[in-house]
Design a protein around this motif. Structure first.
Motif, PDB file in Angstrom:
ATOM      1  N   GLY A  66      20.410  10.831  -4.157  1.00 38.71           N
ATOM      2  CA  GLY A  66      19.957  11.224  -2.828  1.00 38.71           C
ATOM      3  C   GLY A  66      18.662  12.012  -2.868  1.00 38.71           C
ATOM      4  O   GLY A  66      17.759  11.777  -2.064  1.00 38.71           O
ATOM      5  N   PHE A  67      18.550  12.923  -3.826  1.00 32.31           N
ATOM      6  CA  PHE A  67      17.320  13.722  -3.908  1.00 32.31           C
ATOM      7  C   PHE A  67      16.136  12.873  -4.357  1.00 32.31           C
ATOM      8  O   PHE A  67      15.038  12.987  -3.800  1.00 32.31           O
ATOM      9  N   VAL A  68      16.338  12.030  -5.375  1.00 34.67           N
ATOM     10  CA  VAL A  68      15.249  11.160  -5.828  1.00 34.67           C
ATOM     11  C   VAL A  68      14.797  10.240  -4.695  1.00 34.67           C
ATOM     12  O   VAL A  68      13.604   9.976  -4.524  1.00 34.67           O
ATOM     13  N   SER A  69      15.751   9.786  -3.890  1.00 31.56           N
ATOM     14  CA  SER A  69      15.395   8.941  -2.742  1.00 31.56           C
ATOM     15  C   SER A  69      14.555   9.714  -1.738  1.00 31.56           C
ATOM     16  O   SER A  69      13.580   9.189  -1.200  1.00 31.56           O
ATOM     17  N   TRP A  70      14.933  10.957  -1.490  1.00 32.07           N
ATOM     18  CA  TRP A  70      14.229  11.739  -0.468  1.00 32.07           C
ATOM     19  C   TRP A  70      12.824  12.131  -0.908  1.00 32.07           C
ATOM     20  O   TRP A  70      11.911  12.238  -0.104  1.00 32.07           O
ATOM     21  N   VAL A  71      12.628  12.327  -2.207  1.00 29.43           N
ATOM     22  CA  VAL A  71      11.323  12.752  -2.693  1.00 29.43           C
ATOM     23  C   VAL A  71      10.469  11.536  -3.047  1.00 29.43           C
ATOM     24  O   VAL A  71       9.736  11.540  -4.034  1.00 29.43           O
ATOM     25  N   GLY A  72      10.554  10.485  -2.232  1.00 28.10           N
ATOM     26  CA  GLY A  72       9.634   9.357  -2.375  1.00 28.10           C
ATOM     27  C   GLY A  72       8.363   9.659  -1.609  1.00 28.10           C
ATOM     28  O   GLY A  72       8.013   8.968  -0.642  1.00 28.10           O
ATOM     29  N   LEU A  73       7.659  10.695  -2.044  1.00 24.78           N
ATOM     30  CA  LEU A  73       6.527  11.218  -1.286  1.00 24.78           C
ATOM     31  C   LEU A  73       5.339  10.257  -1.278  1.00 24.78           C
ATOM     32  O   LEU A  73       4.983   9.682  -2.307  1.00 24.78           O
ATOM     33  N   ARG A  74       4.754  10.110  -0.116  1.00 24.10           N
ATOM     34  CA  ARG A  74       3.512   9.353   0.022  1.00 24.10           C
ATOM     35  C   ARG A  74       2.386  10.349   0.269  1.00 24.10           C
ATOM     36  O   ARG A  74       2.532  11.285   1.053  1.00 24.10           O
ATOM     37  N   GLY A  75       1.258  10.129  -0.407  1.00 25.30           N
ATOM     38  CA  GLY A  75       0.153  11.063  -0.283  1.00 25.30           C
ATOM     39  C   GLY A  75      -1.181  10.357  -0.270  1.00 25.30           C
ATOM     40  O   GLY A  75      -1.370   9.372   0.452  1.00 25.30           O
ATOM     41  N   ILE A 127       0.823  -1.207   0.000  1.00 25.11           N
ATOM     42  CA  ILE A 127       0.000   0.000   0.000  1.00 25.11           C
ATOM     43  C   ILE A 127       0.856   1.254   0.000  1.00 25.11           C
ATOM     44  O   ILE A 127       0.538   2.246  -0.672  1.00 25.11           O
ATOM     45  N   VAL A 128       1.967   1.243   0.737  1.00 28.71           N
ATOM     46  CA  VAL A 128       2.817   2.440   0.829  1.00 28.71           C
ATOM     47  C   VAL A 128       4.033   2.331  -0.089  1.00 28.71           C
ATOM     48  O   VAL A 128       4.960   3.143   0.002  1.00 28.71           O
ATOM     49  N   GLY A 129       4.026   1.380  -1.006  1.00 26.84           N
ATOM     50  CA  GLY A 129       5.219   1.121  -1.808  1.00 26.84           C
ATOM     51  C   GLY A 129       5.460   2.093  -2.935  1.00 26.84           C
ATOM     52  O   GLY A 129       6.579   2.168  -3.452  1.00 26.84           O
ATOM     53  N   SER A 130       4.454   2.834  -3.378  1.00 31.87           N
ATOM     54  CA  SER A 130       4.627   3.716  -4.532  1.00 31.87           C
ATOM     55  C   SER A 130       4.621   5.170  -4.110  1.00 31.87           C
ATOM     56  O   SER A 130       3.982   5.555  -3.131  1.00 31.87           O
ATOM     57  N   THR A 131       5.346   5.986  -4.877  1.00 31.54           N
ATOM     58  CA  THR A 131       5.260   7.428  -4.663  1.00 31.54           C
ATOM     59  C   THR A 131       3.914   7.917  -5.173  1.00 31.54           C
ATOM     60  O   THR A 131       3.271   7.272  -5.998  1.00 31.54           O
ATOM     61  N   ASP A 132       3.518   9.065  -4.697  1.00 28.87           N
ATOM     62  CA  ASP A 132       2.182   9.571  -4.991  1.00 28.87           C
ATOM     63  C   ASP A 132       2.263  10.655  -6.052  1.00 28.87           C
ATOM     64  O   ASP A 132       2.952  11.670  -5.863  1.00 28.87           O
ATOM     65  N   SER A 168       6.143   8.809 -10.810  1.00 25.88           N
ATOM     66  CA  SER A 168       4.925   8.916 -10.006  1.00 25.88           C
ATOM     67  C   SER A 168       3.674   8.709 -10.849  1.00 25.88           C
ATOM     68  O   SER A 168       2.641   8.258 -10.333  1.00 25.88           O
ATOM     69  N   GLY A 169       3.763   9.012 -12.142  1.00 27.12           N
ATOM     70  CA  GLY A 169       2.609   8.777 -13.009  1.00 27.12           C
ATOM     71  C   GLY A 169       2.466   7.333 -13.455  1.00 27.12           C
ATOM     72  O   GLY A 169       1.377   6.905 -13.836  1.00 27.12           O
ATOM     73  N   LEU A 170       3.580   6.569 -13.394  1.00 26.86           N
ATOM     74  CA  LEU A 170       3.555   5.191 -13.907  1.00 26.86           C
ATOM     75  C   LEU A 170       3.495   4.120 -12.825  1.00 26.86           C
ATOM     76  O   LEU A 170       3.237   2.958 -13.135  1.00 26.86           O
ATOM     77  N   ASN A 171       3.756   4.480 -11.549  1.00 29.16           N
ATOM     78  CA  ASN A 171       3.911   3.408 -10.557  1.00 29.16           C
ATOM     79  C   ASN A 171       2.613   2.986  -9.869  1.00 29.16           C
ATOM     80  O   ASN A 171       2.620   2.041  -9.085  1.00 29.16           O
TER      81      ASN A 171
END
Length: 616
Positions: free
Chosen positions: A345-354, A126-131, A158-161
């Motif tokens: 590092g930035f791509v890792s940090w912006v794994g935003l969940r929404g 459920i929390v595996g994809s970025t939003d 984020s549009g494909l996951n």
């Protein structure tokens, strides 16, 4: 009837208050999505509003429609260049990356909760994809301008996951609903091989079906918009309605409607069509409304008192997700594609969940899965943590990792009119800013984009056809004819510029040049000197001779008088794309500041006393 009136009153008041609260919160940098979610909680049964809301079916329906509209808008704003630049790496991050993230997070859930593997892996799925909603909104609302590859990777991923996250969620829900056996409703026997085959075929159809419906549906939507003669106000309604038809058809047949509607928006946004501005503005407004309603509704679903028993384990899951699972998935999927450590590092940090994880968290409740309400609570805490920790620090992370680009100049006033679709051009109207390049430099030194021309200039109430003899002055109102993809370049010309004091990114440019353009002609345009030997050579050869073969690489810069040339791309040691930065950054030193001031003073004196009114 009274209930309907009260519902309208409360709903309108909550949306209005959310907008005002968002405006106030922006002054302290709080993510708007977090504000909307917090307002929903405050209005709930444990908050000041005391509203009791536990209709998960309505929340799922509203979430499906809202997320579809947000992805449609995201597709409209995703350029073909961004998709082609990041498609291959983003597909890996949207599939393998989601699986890795879900697996590590699920293992953590298994450790901190006394539950079985299927339930733990369901939490991870459920929390595996970025939003997509969180990424699109937080990046754009904060006005961040990122390195093109980084921005494209985050937005396309984020549009494909969503298909992978939805597939994994439904798979584990079905396993739990069947008591750990086969998928619900499957005709295969409950064996490991049968289950694996069923899951693989289901995922392939979701992804392939989403691509099919998206590509075909996007072409049909664009054709309908262009062929039908309607009132201008009906075109955006038609486009959105047909997008939802494609979404619903794909979902009904078991394919990914979310991927399909993203591709519908992408197809429409990257091809000439009628009512471009109307569709874009209408879609943007619907996406905003969807975002507000979804987060308010998800906030209402939560009872804060019920979250306390699972708070600490959920925070542990959030920490592992942010600090371990997302970075590991990013490294595995992007590490072999030349991304720098800072970019990773930035791509890792912006794994935003929404809102997507919260939306998916309603599915176990609707399917009466054991531990369902606790799963929803865990997911809610993970999303809240992500918005607070990651959403609040996106700007800081971009600056620390060096992926933020200097903001482009913004035009003080710009209006845009659509011409007939067949023309492929549009009319732009600008008010000249005193600090813009067109006001500060003679027009002969301002490179207007190709296939563009000045139609008229209004100055002090008088209208001049074409460009006035003395060029453009502050507060002139200018009408331009331009091709549709040149708006950003005109914004840079007519927007206010300030001398930059910090080193810029290698790809920060104002315009692209033809690498084979004659060096003498480029030198005359941008006012720098070349030797007689260099004059008849291509500008790319001039860069090679001055920088040397060892230093000629993407990102290499060459300062030439008042401008800086930047290598954007190379193929087989040949420069294929070249850019020019009209106001390059200089180190922050006293000497550099004096050089800047002296150069500006000399140009001002020269333009005043040595250049006649015609610009010669």
């Amino acid at each position: 009837m009274q209930f309907a009136n009260e519902f309208i009153l409360v709903a309108g008041a909550m949306v209005t208050f959310a907008i005002f609260a968002g405006v106030a919160s922006s002054r302290v940098g709080a993510p708007l999505l977090l504000v909307f979610l917090a307002l929903g909680m405050l209005a709930g049964e444990d908050g000041l509003g005391g509203i009791g809301f536990d209709d998960f079916s309505l929340a799922y329906l509203a979430g499906s429609i809202g997320l579809a509209l947000i992805l449609f808008d995201g597709g409209l704003r995703t350029t073909r260049e961004a998709l082609s630049r990041a498609f291959s790496v983003s597909v890996g991050l949207a599939t393998l990356g989601v699986i890795v993230t879900a697996g590590i997070t699920g293992a953590t859930a298994w450790l901190v909760f006394d539950t079985g593997w299927p339930t733990a892996l369901l939490i991870g799925a459920i929390v595996g994809s970025t939003d997509a909603a969180a990424v699109f909104f937080l990046l754009h609302l904060k006005g961040l301008r990122l390195r093109p590859r980084v921005a494209a990777t985050l937005e396309v991923e984020s549009g494909l996951n969503d298909p992978m996250a939805i597939f994994l969620t439904l798979a584990f829900v079905a396993v739990l609903s069947a008591g750990g056996g086969a998928l619900a409703g499957a005709n295969l026997q409950a064996t490991g091989l049968d289950l694996a085959l069923e899951l693989a075929l289901d995922f392939l159809w979701q992804f392939a079906g989403g691509l099919f419906f998206g590509v075909i549906g996007g072409a049909l939507v664009r054709r309908a918009v262009n062929r039908l003669n309607l009132s201008p106000g009906l075109y955006p309604i038609l486009a959105v309605a047909l997008g939802l038809v494609v979404f619903g058809a794909a979902q009904s047949l078991g394919a990914s409607g979310f991927l399909a509607i993203f591709l519908v928006g992408f197809t429409l946004g990257n091809a000439p069509h009628r009512a471009t501005n109307e569709i874009s503005r209408f879609s943007d407004g619907l996406a905003w409304l969807s975002q507000i309603v979804m987060f308010l509704m998800m906030g209402l679903l939560v009872t804060p008192a019920d979250l306390m028993p699972i708070l600490l384990p959920s925070l542990a899951i959030s920490a592992v997700l942010i600090l371990v699972a997302r970075p590991v998935a990013t490294l595995l999927c992007l590490g072999a594609f030349g991304y720098t450590a800072r970019e990773l590092g930035f791509v890792s940090w912006v794994g935003l969940r929404g809102v997507v994880p919260i939306f998916l968290g309603t599915i176990p409740v609707l399917e009466n899965v054991p531990f369902a309400h606790e799963i929803f609570g865990v997911v809610f805490i993970v999303v809240l943590t992500s918005l607070v920790v990651q959403g609040w620090t996106i700007g800081v992370a971009a600056r620390l990792t060096g992926v933020e680009l200097p903001p482009r100049p913004r035009a003080r006033s710009r209006a845009e009119l659509d011409l007939p679709m067949e023309a492929g051009r549009s009319v732009l109207a600008y008010t000249v800013d005193p600090m813009s390049l067109v006001a500060r430099r003679p027009m002969r030194r301002v490179p207007l984009p190709a296939e563009s021309e000045i139609i008229s200039v209004m100055r002090e109430g008088a209208v001049h056809q074409g460009l006035p003899a003395d060029g453009l002055k502050p507060d002139d109102f200018v009408l331009l004819l331009a091709s549709g993809d040149k708006t950003a370049q005109f914004d840079r010309l007519f927007g206010a510029r300030r001398l930059r004091r910090e080193a810029s990114d290698p790809v920060t440019i104002d315009f692209e040049l033809d690498p084979q353009a004659n060096a003498a002609e480029v030198a005359g345009l941008y006012d720098f000197g070349v030797t007689p030997h260099e004059a008849d050579r291509p500008i790319a050869d001039l860069m090679r001779s001055r920088l040397g073969d060892k230093n000629l690489a993407p990102g290499a810069k060459l300062a030439l008088g008042p401008v800086e040339l930047v290598v954007l791309a190379m193929e087989e040691e040949r420069v294929t794309r070249l850019g020019v930065d009209l106001e390059p950054a200089l180190p922050v030193t006293l000497v550099s500041r004096l050089r800047m001031r002296a150069a500006d003073t000399w140009r001002s004196i020269r333009d005043t006393f040595f250049i006649d009114s015609s610009g010669n």
